[in-house]
Design a protein around this motif. Structure first.
Motif, PDB file in Angstrom:
ATOM      1  N   PHE A  38       6.850   5.447 -26.550  1.00  0.00           N
ATOM      2  CA  PHE A  38       7.187   6.848 -26.787  1.00  0.00           C
ATOM      3  C   PHE A  38       8.526   7.159 -26.117  1.00  0.00           C
ATOM      4  O   PHE A  38       8.660   7.038 -24.897  1.00  0.00           O
ATOM      5  N   MET A  39       9.505   7.577 -26.904  1.00  0.00           N
ATOM      6  CA  MET A  39      10.803   7.938 -26.334  1.00  0.00           C
ATOM      7  C   MET A  39      10.797   9.343 -25.747  1.00  0.00           C
ATOM      8  O   MET A  39      11.550   9.633 -24.820  1.00  0.00           O
ATOM      9  N   GLY A  40       9.974  10.237 -26.267  1.00  0.00           N
ATOM     10  CA  GLY A  40       9.874  11.589 -25.724  1.00  0.00           C
ATOM     11  C   GLY A  40      10.620  12.607 -26.558  1.00  0.00           C
ATOM     12  O   GLY A  40      11.818  12.461 -26.775  1.00  0.00           O
ATOM     13  N   ASP A  41       9.887  13.651 -27.006  1.00  0.00           N
ATOM     14  CA  ASP A  41      10.541  14.643 -27.865  1.00  0.00           C
ATOM     15  C   ASP A  41       9.831  15.988 -27.850  1.00  0.00           C
ATOM     16  O   ASP A  41      10.473  17.018 -27.689  1.00  0.00           O
ATOM     17  N   ASN A  42       8.505  16.008 -28.044  1.00  0.00           N
ATOM     18  CA  ASN A  42       7.824  17.279 -28.313  1.00  0.00           C
ATOM     19  C   ASN A  42       6.739  17.663 -27.310  1.00  0.00           C
ATOM     20  O   ASN A  42       5.998  18.624 -27.535  1.00  0.00           O
TER      21      ASN A  42
ATOM     22  N   LEU B 234      10.992  -5.352 -24.364  1.00  0.00           N
ATOM     23  CA  LEU B 234       9.549  -5.301 -24.622  1.00  0.00           C
ATOM     24  C   LEU B 234       9.187  -5.593 -26.074  1.00  0.00           C
ATOM     25  O   LEU B 234       8.079  -6.057 -26.353  1.00  0.00           O
ATOM     26  N   GLN B 235      10.094  -5.278 -26.998  1.00  0.00           N
ATOM     27  CA  GLN B 235       9.850  -5.484 -28.428  1.00  0.00           C
ATOM     28  C   GLN B 235       8.524  -4.853 -28.889  1.00  0.00           C
ATOM     29  O   GLN B 235       7.605  -5.545 -29.346  1.00  0.00           O
ATOM     30  N   PRO B 236       8.379  -3.532 -28.782  1.00  0.00           N
ATOM     31  CA  PRO B 236       7.146  -2.883 -29.239  1.00  0.00           C
ATOM     32  C   PRO B 236       7.023  -2.943 -30.756  1.00  0.00           C
ATOM     33  O   PRO B 236       8.026  -3.061 -31.473  1.00  0.00           O
ATOM     34  N   ASP B 237       5.799  -2.868 -31.240  1.00  0.00           N
ATOM     35  CA  ASP B 237       5.572  -2.857 -32.689  1.00  0.00           C
ATOM     36  C   ASP B 237       5.973  -1.524 -33.312  1.00  0.00           C
ATOM     37  O   ASP B 237       6.292  -1.466 -34.501  1.00  0.00           O
ATOM     38  N   LEU B 238       5.944  -0.460 -32.500  1.00  0.00           N
ATOM     39  CA  LEU B 238       6.243   0.873 -33.028  1.00  0.00           C
ATOM     40  C   LEU B 238       6.897   1.716 -31.939  1.00  0.00           C
ATOM     41  O   LEU B 238       6.516   1.643 -30.773  1.00  0.00           O
ATOM     42  N   ALA B 239       7.898   2.504 -32.335  1.00  0.00           N
ATOM     43  CA  ALA B 239       8.519   3.476 -31.431  1.00  0.00           C
ATOM     44  C   ALA B 239       8.348   4.860 -32.040  1.00  0.00           C
ATOM     45  O   ALA B 239       8.713   5.090 -33.199  1.00  0.00           O
TER      46      ALA B 239
ATOM     47  N   THR C 157       9.664   8.429 -31.863  1.00  0.00           N
ATOM     48  CA  THR C 157      10.944   8.901 -31.349  1.00  0.00           C
ATOM     49  C   THR C 157      11.427  10.134 -32.098  1.00  0.00           C
ATOM     50  O   THR C 157      10.890  10.494 -33.153  1.00  0.00           O
ATOM     51  N   GLY C 158      12.460  10.753 -31.544  1.00  0.00           N
ATOM     52  CA  GLY C 158      13.106  11.851 -32.244  1.00  0.00           C
ATOM     53  C   GLY C 158      13.911  11.342 -33.422  1.00  0.00           C
ATOM     54  O   GLY C 158      14.217  10.149 -33.525  1.00  0.00           O
ATOM     55  N   MET C 159      14.286  12.238 -34.317  1.00  0.00           N
ATOM     56  CA  MET C 159      14.965  11.837 -35.546  1.00  0.00           C
ATOM     57  C   MET C 159      16.314  11.187 -35.267  1.00  0.00           C
ATOM     58  O   MET C 159      16.758  10.304 -36.012  1.00  0.00           O
ATOM     59  N   ALA C 160      16.966  11.568 -34.169  1.00  0.00           N
ATOM     60  CA  ALA C 160      18.315  11.063 -33.892  1.00  0.00           C
ATOM     61  C   ALA C 160      18.331   9.565 -33.625  1.00  0.00           C
ATOM     62  O   ALA C 160      19.338   8.900 -33.879  1.00  0.00           O
ATOM     63  N   HIS C 161      17.221   9.032 -33.128  1.00  0.00           N
ATOM     64  CA  HIS C 161      17.205   7.626 -32.735  1.00  0.00           C
ATOM     65  C   HIS C 161      16.474   6.725 -33.721  1.00  0.00           C
ATOM     66  O   HIS C 161      16.429   5.510 -33.523  1.00  0.00           O
ATOM     67  N   ALA C 162      15.903   7.295 -34.758  1.00  0.00           N
ATOM     68  CA  ALA C 162      15.075   6.500 -35.672  1.00  0.00           C
ATOM     69  C   ALA C 162      15.890   5.426 -36.400  1.00  0.00           C
ATOM     70  O   ALA C 162      15.533   4.240 -36.374  1.00  0.00           O
ATOM     71  N   ASN C 163      16.996   5.815 -37.018  1.00  0.00           N
ATOM     72  CA  ASN C 163      17.782   4.833 -37.780  1.00  0.00           C
ATOM     73  C   ASN C 163      18.392   3.740 -36.904  1.00  0.00           C
ATOM     74  O   ASN C 163      18.357   2.561 -37.273  1.00  0.00           O
ATOM     75  N   PRO C 164      18.960   4.074 -35.727  1.00  0.00           N
ATOM     76  CA  PRO C 164      19.464   2.999 -34.864  1.00  0.00           C
ATOM     77  C   PRO C 164      18.383   2.004 -34.448  1.00  0.00           C
ATOM     78  O   PRO C 164      18.647   0.801 -34.362  1.00  0.00           O
ATOM     79  N   LEU C 165      17.167   2.498 -34.207  1.00  0.00           N
ATOM     80  CA  LEU C 165      16.085   1.589 -33.824  1.00  0.00           C
ATOM     81  C   LEU C 165      15.630   0.744 -35.006  1.00  0.00           C
ATOM     82  O   LEU C 165      15.309  -0.442 -34.854  1.00  0.00           O
ATOM     83  N   GLU C 166      15.585   1.354 -36.183  1.00  0.00           N
ATOM     84  CA  GLU C 166      15.221   0.579 -37.386  1.00  0.00           C
ATOM     85  C   GLU C 166      16.240  -0.535 -37.614  1.00  0.00           C
ATOM     86  O   GLU C 166      15.884  -1.645 -38.033  1.00  0.00           O
ATOM     87  N   ALA C 167      17.510  -0.256 -37.334  1.00  0.00           N
ATOM     88  CA  ALA C 167      18.548  -1.281 -37.485  1.00  0.00           C
ATOM     89  C   ALA C 167      18.345  -2.427 -36.502  1.00  0.00           C
ATOM     90  O   ALA C 167      18.795  -3.551 -36.760  1.00  0.00           O
ATOM     91  N   ARG C 168      17.639  -2.149 -35.390  1.00  0.00           N
ATOM     92  CA  ARG C 168      17.322  -3.191 -34.414  1.00  0.00           C
ATOM     93  C   ARG C 168      15.952  -3.807 -34.677  1.00  0.00           C
ATOM     94  O   ARG C 168      15.355  -4.431 -33.812  1.00  0.00           O
TER      95      ARG C 168
ATOM     96  N   PRO D 223       4.187   3.217 -40.869  1.00  0.00           N
ATOM     97  CA  PRO D 223       5.274   2.228 -40.727  1.00  0.00           C
ATOM     98  C   PRO D 223       4.761   0.809 -40.492  1.00  0.00           C
ATOM     99  O   PRO D 223       5.390  -0.159 -40.935  1.00  0.00           O
ATOM    100  N   LEU D 224       3.604   0.669 -39.831  1.00  0.00           N
ATOM    101  CA  LEU D 224       3.041  -0.659 -39.600  1.00  0.00           C
ATOM    102  C   LEU D 224       2.552  -1.267 -40.901  1.00  0.00           C
ATOM    103  O   LEU D 224       2.739  -2.465 -41.166  1.00  0.00           O
ATOM    104  N   ARG D 225       1.928  -0.447 -41.736  1.00  0.00           N
ATOM    105  CA  ARG D 225       1.459  -0.945 -43.038  1.00  0.00           C
ATOM    106  C   ARG D 225       2.626  -1.270 -43.953  1.00  0.00           C
ATOM    107  O   ARG D 225       2.559  -2.197 -44.747  1.00  0.00           O
ATOM    108  N   ARG D 226       3.687  -0.489 -43.839  1.00  0.00           N
ATOM    109  CA  ARG D 226       4.873  -0.742 -44.658  1.00  0.00           C
ATOM    110  C   ARG D 226       5.490  -2.099 -44.314  1.00  0.00           C
ATOM    111  O   ARG D 226       5.865  -2.861 -45.201  1.00  0.00           O
ATOM    112  N   ARG D 227       5.552  -2.407 -43.025  1.00  0.00           N
ATOM    113  CA  ARG D 227       6.089  -3.706 -42.611  1.00  0.00           C
ATOM    114  C   ARG D 227       5.166  -4.834 -43.087  1.00  0.00           C
ATOM    115  O   ARG D 227       5.647  -5.873 -43.561  1.00  0.00           O
ATOM    116  N   SER D 228       3.862  -4.628 -42.959  1.00  0.00           N
ATOM    117  CA  SER D 228       2.909  -5.652 -43.400  1.00  0.00           C
ATOM    118  C   SER D 228       3.040  -5.911 -44.895  1.00  0.00           C
ATOM    119  O   SER D 228       3.050  -7.064 -45.347  1.00  0.00           O
TER     120      SER D 228
END
Length: 466
Positions: free
Chosen positions: A325-329, A396-401, A403-414, A445-450
């Motif tokens: 959890f990155m923290g947002d709400n 740590l390489q978590p399976d899911l993050a 996060t707030g919308m600002a960081h979603a695309n950069p993390l998906e790119a990683r 998102p986990l099912r989408r990757r699977s």
């Protein structure tokens, strides 16, 4: 000042006890910036909840752009909130703020005739020291319509605290609790449900869709505890009575101001309970309320177990997976506890701000859940530094993050799957029944990757066969 209207689409828990010493969560505090929506976004759901209200956001054109772009557009909706755009004359004090707001409020009264007008102050009104609290009583007397002032500005830690500010302001407008009137009301309710509801003065606070609020009312009545009112109510004219002898209990962890205001200003008693998110949280929430009114819970364990059985298909997807959890709400602690109970490993819970007194029962349930599921207790980072978080996620390489919308695309790119935390704010995740909706968001998102992996394997097989 120009009117612009937008149309927009610390308490012990009952039940299982543990003899072992619980692992205390590690609390850390960093110096990161707040990457979150503006708190004026609370207008998006509050204007729908309070049906006879009209919201007026007072600020610059930038706030208007935010409301229009961030919240979307509903062409066929009737607008019940508007923007009072501050122009050069307002900011330089060349215009009279009271006369400008009077003109706008007269137009709102003529167009909508609401039961209440709620002014939402912004950063601009703070900077230029606009005396909204001084102007409101004068216009209220002149218009004959209540005007509530709430300063939902960027000084808050998270966008969800905008609702906290509005509800805390509305607490002062709730009628005074009358023992005779309320006792008669309770007798009428007891007669309607066959005398099963206990004599209690319970007010729940937090803005939930009417269907979810009805579900929580029903769950309480099954335990012979009747809810006497909600803050906010669907209509301003139906605000619950507050005063000495009234118990209040929250349904969301970002409402710390709303929790303290009835205690300090109206002499209410706060029920410190975990929040009704997930089957485990809902059960603990109801059990705590029952303990306050000396009611023995009936069938809650069976009810919770049945819900867990119904979630088995989702649990198969997430059991053993890890989440960050990155923290947002400010929903992070409750969601982390729920996902740990579902079998996930939570590496870190980032949270913009946490009132440890208000969330004491939730933190205790988190410790119990980690002990029960034999999972490590996550580190809790208040005001996290996002750059440091990205570095930790890289390790740590978590399976899911989450996060707030600002960081979603950069993390998906990683190559890290993400879920927008703001979706949990707008989704129906409270109560027993809606646990499925919460897991639908987490597993998507986990099912989408699977599915993507299976598709790649199928394609490679076809290539080899060819």
């Amino acid at each position: 000042m120009r009117l612009r209207v937008y149309i927009y689409t610390s308490t012990p828990l009952q039940g299982n006890t543990f003899t072992k010493t619980l692992e205390i969560p590690t609390f850390e505090c960093e110096t990161g910036n707040y990457h979150t929506f503006c708190p004026i976004s609370c207008v998006a759901w509050l204007y729908q909840k309070i049906e006879d209200s009209s919201f007026l956001v007072v600020g610059t054109k930038t706030r208007g752009y935010f409301l229009q772009n961030a919240l979307g557009v509903m062409i066929f909706a009737e607008p019940r909130y508007a923007m009072a755009e501050s122009e050069e004359g307002d900011i330089s004090a060349q215009l009279n703020d009271q006369k400008e707001l009077e003109r706008i409020c007269l137009r709102i009264k003529s167009d909508r005739n609401p039961s209440v007008i709620i002014w939402i102050g912004t950063c601009t009104t703070e900077i230029i020291k606009m005396d909204l609290e001084g102007i409101a009583p004068k216009l209220e007397k002149q218009l004959g319509i209540p005007i509530v002032v709430a300063r939902a500005n960027g000084l808050d830690h998270a966008f969800t605290q905008g609702e906290d500010t509005v509800l805390a302001a509305m607490t002062h407008r709730c009628p005074e609790y009358n023992h005779r009137t309320t006792d008669q009301h309770r007798k009428d309710m007891a007669r309607d449900d066959g005398g099963k509801s206990s004599r209690c003065n319970l007010v729940l606070f937090g803005s939930l869709p009417s269907s979810v609020a009805s579900q929580l009312n029903l769950e309480s009545r099954r335990q012979s505890v009747s809810v006497s009112g909600w803050l906010p109510s669907q209509k301003y004219t139906e605000l619950p009575a507050l005063g000495e002898g009234v118990y209040v209990c929250g349904v969301n962890p970002f409402l710390s101001r709303t929790a303290t205001t009835p205690m300090r200003r109206r002499k209410c008693q706060l029920i410190g309970a975990p929040f009704p998110i997930g089957p485990d949280g809902t059960r603990a929430w109801i059990e705590k309320i029952c303990s306050v009114f000396d009611v023995k819970p009936d069938g809650l364990e069976e009810r919770e177990n049945q819900i867990w059985k119904n979630l088995s298909d989702y649990l198969e997807v997430i059991t053993g997976k890890s989440v960050f959890f990155m923290g947002d709400n400010l929903l992070e602690i409750s969601l982390a506890r729920f996902l740990i109970r579902c079998g996930m490993v939570v590496y870190e819970v980032g949270i913009p701000y946490m009132d440890r007194r208000y969330q004491a029962a939730e933190l205790l349930l988190l410790q119990h859940t980690c002990e029960k599921m034999k999972k490590p207790t996550p580190r809790i980072v208040e005001k996290p530094d996002n750059y440091s978080q990205v570095q930790r996620m890289h390790e740590l390489q978590p399976d899911l993050a989450i996060t707030g919308m600002a960081h979603a695309n950069p993390l998906e790119a990683r190559d890290i799957d993400t879920k927008w935390s703001v979706e949990f704010t707008f989704a129906q995740i409270h109560g027993f029944v809606n646990a499925r909706d919460a897991l639908e968001l987490v597993t998507r998102p986990l099912r989408r990757r699977s599915d993507s992996i299976l598709g790649c394997r199928s394609l490679s097989r076809q290539t080899v066969d060819a």
